[in-house]
Motif scaffolding. Sequence first.
Motif, short mmCIF file in Angstrom:
data_model
loop_
_atom_site.label_atom_id
_atom_site.label_comp_id
_atom_site.label_asym_id
_atom_site.label_seq_id
_atom_site.Cartn_x
_atom_site.Cartn_y
_atom_site.Cartn_z
N PRO A 188 0.80 -1.28 0.04
CA PRO A 188 -0.05 0.01 0.06
C PRO A 188 0.98 1.13 -0.08
O PRO A 188 1.95 1.25 0.59
CB PRO A 188 -0.92 -0.08 1.40
N LYS A 189 0.49 2.19 -0.61
CA LYS A 189 1.11 3.52 -0.88
C LYS A 189 0.91 4.51 0.33
O LYS A 189 0.08 4.65 1.02
CB LYS A 189 0.67 4.22 -2.04
N ARG A 190 2.12 4.88 0.76
CA ARG A 190 2.09 5.89 1.95
C ARG A 190 1.71 7.09 1.57
O ARG A 190 2.32 7.86 0.74
CB ARG A 190 3.56 5.83 2.41
N VAL A 191 0.46 7.77 2.16
CA VAL A 191 -0.03 9.05 1.57
C VAL A 191 -0.23 9.85 2.71
O VAL A 191 -0.39 9.69 3.92
CB VAL A 191 -1.27 8.68 0.69
N ASN A 192 -0.31 11.27 2.24
CA ASN A 192 -0.83 12.30 3.31
C ASN A 192 -2.35 12.07 3.57
O ASN A 192 -3.01 11.84 2.71
CB ASN A 192 -0.30 13.59 2.78
N ILE A 193 -2.53 12.47 4.87
CA ILE A 193 -3.93 12.80 5.23
C ILE A 193 -4.01 14.23 5.73
O ILE A 193 -3.57 14.46 6.68
CB ILE A 193 -4.65 11.59 6.21
N ASN A 194 -4.87 15.12 5.28
CA ASN A 194 -4.77 16.32 5.26
C ASN A 194 -5.99 16.75 6.13
O ASN A 194 -7.16 16.64 5.57
CB ASN A 194 -4.53 17.36 4.24
N GLY A 195 -6.13 17.80 7.21
CA GLY A 195 -7.32 18.51 7.53
C GLY A 195 -8.31 17.59 8.29
O GLY A 195 -8.21 16.52 8.72
N ASP A 196 -9.60 18.42 8.29
CA ASP A 196 -10.55 17.71 9.08
C ASP A 196 -11.41 16.60 8.04
O ASP A 196 -10.88 16.70 6.76
CB ASP A 196 -11.31 18.66 9.75
N ILE A 197 -12.51 16.18 8.42
CA ILE A 197 -13.29 15.41 7.54
C ILE A 197 -13.81 15.79 6.49
O ILE A 197 -13.74 15.09 5.56
CB ILE A 197 -14.32 14.41 8.78
N ASP A 198 -14.21 17.17 6.54
CA ASP A 198 -14.77 17.65 5.31
C ASP A 198 -13.78 17.93 4.27
O ASP A 198 -13.89 17.84 3.11
CB ASP A 198 -15.58 18.92 5.81
N LEU A 199 -12.47 18.44 4.67
CA LEU A 199 -11.43 18.59 3.78
C LEU A 199 -11.07 17.47 3.01
O LEU A 199 -10.66 17.64 1.82
CB LEU A 199 -10.37 19.43 4.51
N PHE A 200 -10.79 16.43 3.88
CA PHE A 200 -10.28 15.22 3.42
C PHE A 200 -11.15 14.65 2.56
O PHE A 200 -10.92 14.03 1.43
CB PHE A 200 -10.01 14.32 4.45
N THR A 201 -12.45 14.58 2.91
CA THR A 201 -13.55 14.07 1.89
C THR A 201 -13.52 14.74 0.58
O THR A 201 -13.61 14.17 -0.52
CB THR A 201 -14.94 14.13 2.61
N ASN A 202 -13.46 16.06 0.74
CA ASN A 202 -13.57 16.98 -0.47
C ASN A 202 -12.28 16.74 -1.43
O ASN A 202 -12.27 16.57 -2.72
CB ASN A 202 -13.69 18.28 -0.05
N GLN A 203 -11.10 16.42 -0.74
CA GLN A 203 -9.92 16.18 -1.49
C GLN A 203 -10.16 14.89 -2.25
O GLN A 203 -9.44 14.69 -3.61
CB GLN A 203 -8.54 16.23 -0.79
N ILE A 204 -10.61 13.89 -1.74
CA ILE A 204 -10.60 12.68 -2.54
C ILE A 204 -11.57 12.83 -3.66
O ILE A 204 -11.44 12.35 -4.87
CB ILE A 204 -11.03 11.53 -1.38
N TRP A 205 -12.68 13.23 -3.19
CA TRP A 205 -13.79 13.35 -4.47
C TRP A 205 -13.56 14.19 -5.34
O TRP A 205 -13.72 13.68 -6.51
CB TRP A 205 -15.28 13.89 -3.56
#
Length: 237
Positions: A188-205
């Motif tokens: 699995p790729k080591r990746v960054n997780i940024n911010g709160d749940i809403d920021l993170f959700t938006n970044q993925i989508w």
Amino acid sequence: MERLSLEEQLSQNAYPGRGIVIGKSEDGASAVLAYFIMGRSVNSRNRIFVEDGEGIRTQAFDPAKLSDPSLIIYAPVRVLGNKTIVTNGDQTDTIYEGMDRQQTFEQALRSREFEPDSPNFTPRISGILHIENGGYNYAMSILKSSNGNPASCCRYTFAYENPLNGEGHFIHTYQQDGDPLPSFEGEPKRVNINGDIDLFTNQIWENLNVENKVSLFVRYINLATGTYESRIINKNN
């Protein structure tokens, strides 16, 4: 292993298929889980995520267009006590039932293989988050054919103890688009997780391919209290 930008990993790949991200929030307060599905066919795109108890399940958006439910209707996320299970298929139930009988994550998956969808033989990807007394660890698994040959099943499990703040691991079913679709390779790729749940959700989508993305589920679980908040985004709504 270099820590990668999750946004770049998603935006630069038109078809990673189904994907799981597990890690810890930037502030260190929460375990983080994300699961997304994508689709190229009408049948695969005709789906939404809906809440189901403490977890979620997939459901046909338009039941009249559902041609084959066998590999697309399942519960991706279930909760068993202080464990949260996430997978890309009905092996969620296999893990839940096995761990309920005191099997390990890896033992529970011994009865399963990759999906029988020749010629792709889609890998089964799974994850387990374990939170206890403020401590947190997680594991990820992939069951895949041997370089496209269904005569052999390759089984890989990756375990992570005391995850670091602001990072996680990302595993997905396909390396990229193709015909047949090439299976994910490596760890699995080591990746960054940024911010709160809403920021993170938006970044993925926002970084999933606009034509192929279908649904996204994100959960932040507070490590101190065990309480959680979740987000669901469905392209069909």
